[in-house]
Design an enzyme around this catalytic site. Structure first.
Site, PDB file in Angstrom:
ATOM      1  CG  ASP A   1      -2.267   0.727   0.922  1.00  0.00           C
ATOM      2  OD1 ASP A   1      -2.188   1.798   0.296  1.00  0.00           O
ATOM      3  OD2 ASP A   1      -3.337   0.275   1.325  1.00  0.00           O
TER       4      ASP A   1
ATOM      5  CG  HIS B   1      -1.327   1.297  -3.254  1.00  0.00           C
ATOM      6  ND1 HIS B   1      -2.559   0.968  -2.754  1.00  0.00           N
ATOM      7  CD2 HIS B   1      -0.869   0.164  -3.854  1.00  0.00           C
ATOM      8  CE1 HIS B   1      -2.829  -0.301  -3.025  1.00  0.00           C
ATOM      9  NE2 HIS B   1      -1.817  -0.802  -3.687  1.00  0.00           N
TER      10      HIS B   1
END
Length: 523
Positions: free
Chosen positions: A259, A293
């Site tokens: 993430d 991310h």
């Protein structure tokens, strides 16, 4: 009478005795010498707990893990305690969810809840340290697998979900977000909660059940020289997430996660505003970030506000986005006084820089405590190569993203710079290559300045600048030698100043409709 050799031995012993006594006073417990299994086959939670308790009773000290593998349940740190995981040592956590009960005070995606204990946690502790050259493994896969099943719609109704519902009965009645997220909220790997003087250095972390390092309501935090390596398909395995913390220093780290790599947060919506604890005085420097991310992200949980952040001397490669600030209606809070410099980005999947006040689409509403703000952001000495979009700025109709400056930027991207509901934006010494869209496009925006801007490898038939429903535009001291048929397109736009530009490659300077050009003086 002692022989000469005996006298020498006695002198050596007498010399060493003070050193032996001194070492015993330092307060270091070698966990293997206390009987901890170093093969990773037997759980040694009790031995670790006992060592921490004994050191705490003496005023503090260090629990040392020599080379080997040590299997343990959650560890609670107390004041003045150091965990030293030495080179060749692996501290591996159990994946038996029962070990992480009873549930404790925590914060989950910006909301205060009671949930599973973190792998390593502390509450109201001072002077706590994680250090060493070893590895800490959160054994997250079993946690991820159950979460995927629940997210996929399976009606699990496990005993842990029932315990969560009992512990958070009132919260589940009024907090729609937690209700929507379900009743299985995975723990972070390391969470100091309401702590002071926290240090993490040298270690490698992997496989957290949820986020990796999440200091909450804590102050004076140093994270230096660590490595975080989480699988790219592991859900929500952020790297470092300070939440409502002050005076945080993150230096010399290498992060590749499932993430966001580093995320700065301060609470979600009403609960975050009620806690009223900003995150402020943050420095992030000399870090490399891959395959997350986002490289460095602020938000979206920023309801307590985020202030005074510097990000410098970092490299992002392969992240979805480089720098990202995200919020939405309902959050409230302010993100302000952010300085970003000396960043190299390469192979960015989406946006090099994203400033987004529309993280989720919501209907327009009057300005109130629910209305977020992003302002006073200064970005300089940035190189972005191979991105889908160079820069995107999305404000709200009722409140612009404002006072954002770009200095000394080089960017090569498929799409250029886009802004909507942005004001007081500056681009100074900005070189841009945009393969598929106009290099600069703004809508519903005001007071934008472009100085010393050069468009590289332009599409000869595409405009360099496109403005719709804007006002107060200055294009000055720009240099365009490469051929372009059209330079500026404006519609329903007022107060356009085009001054002192050298544009030998431009055929048509401006095409405008229902717009007003105040002054032109170009070469």
């Amino acid at each position: 009478m002692l022989k000469k050799s005996e006298r020498v031995a006695l002198i050596i012993i007498m010399f060493l005795m003070p050193l032996i006594d001194a070492s015993s006073q330092i307060g270091i417990i070698n966990i293997r010498e206390e009987g901890a299994d170093h093969t990773g086959k037997k759980v040694c939670t009790h031995i670790i707990e006992e060592a921490i308790t004994n050191l705490s009773n003496q005023g503090g000290g260090e629990v040392y893990f020599p080379a080997g593998q040590y299997l343990t349940g959650p560890i609670e740190l107390k004041s003045n305690i150091t965990l030293n995981v030495g080179a060749g040592a692996v501290l591996k956590f159990t994946d038996n969810f029962d070990d992480y009960l009873p549930m404790i005070d925590s914060r989950w995606e910006g909301v205060r809840v009671k949930t599973f204990k973190s792998n390593i946690y502390a509450h109201n502790a001072t002077n706590i340290t994680l250090k060493g050259r070893g590895l800490i493994d959160g054994s997250g896969k079993k946690w991820w697998d159950l979460w995927w099943r629940i997210k996929g719609g399976e009606q699990t109704n496990t005993k842990w979900e029932q315990i969560f519902a009992e512990e958070n009965d009132s919260l589940l009645q009024h907090n729609e977000y937690i209700k929507k997220m379900g009743r299985f909220l995975r723990p972070t790997l390391f969470m100091p909660y309401e702590c002071y003087n926290v240090r993490v250095e040298g270690l490698t972390f992997q496989n957290p059940p949820f986020w990796t390092l999440m200091p909450v309501f804590s102050e004076n935090i140093t994270i230096d020289g660590i490595t975080i390596l989480n699988p790219d398909n592991s859900p929500n395995t952020d790297g470092i997430d300070p939440s409502s913390c002050r005076n945080v220093r993150i230096n010399n780290c290498h992060i590749s996660v499932g993430d966001d790599c580093i995320v700065i947060k301060s609470g979600r919506d009403e609960d975050g505003r009620s806690a009223a604890r900003p995150t402020e005085n943050i420095t992030i420097t000399n870090c490399t970030m891959l395959d997350g991310h986002g490289g460095v992200v602020i938000g979206s949980e920023m309801s307590g506000s985020v202030r005074r952040v510097t990000i410098s001397n970092c490299v992002f490669q392969g992240t979805d986005r480089g720098i990202r600030m995200k919020t939405m209606r309902g959050r409230g809070g302010v993100v302000e006084d952010i300085r970003i410099s000396n960043i190299v980005m390469y192979d960015i999947v989406k946006d090099g820089v994203m400033i987004n006040m529309h993280y989720h689409e919501t209907p327009e509403e009057p300005v109130s405590e629910r209305t977020p703000a992003i302002k006073n952001v200064f970005i300089s000495n940035i190189r972005i190569k191979k991105a889908k979009q160079a820069v995107a700025i999305y404000g709200l109709k009722e409140r612009d993203a404002s006072n954002i400056t770009f200095n000394d930027v080089f960017v090569s991207a498929e799409k250029g710079v886009y802004g909507n509901y942005a004001s007081n934006i500056q681009f100074n010494t900005f070189q841009i290559e945009s393969k598929k869209t106009e290099p600069f496009k703004f809508e519903n925006s005001n007071n934008i300045q472009f100085r010393n801007v050069t468009i590289l490898n332009p599409d000869i038939d595409r405009f360099g600048f496109a403005f719709t429903n804007c006002s107060g535009l200055l294009i000055k001291d720009c240099f365009q030698v490469e051929s372009m048929s059209n330079y500026i397109k404006a519609e329903n736009t007022e107060s356009i100043y085009i001054l002192n530009n050298a544009l030998p490659g431009v055929k048509n300077l401006i095409e405008h409709k229902n717009s007003k050009v105040i002054s032109q003086d170009n070469y």
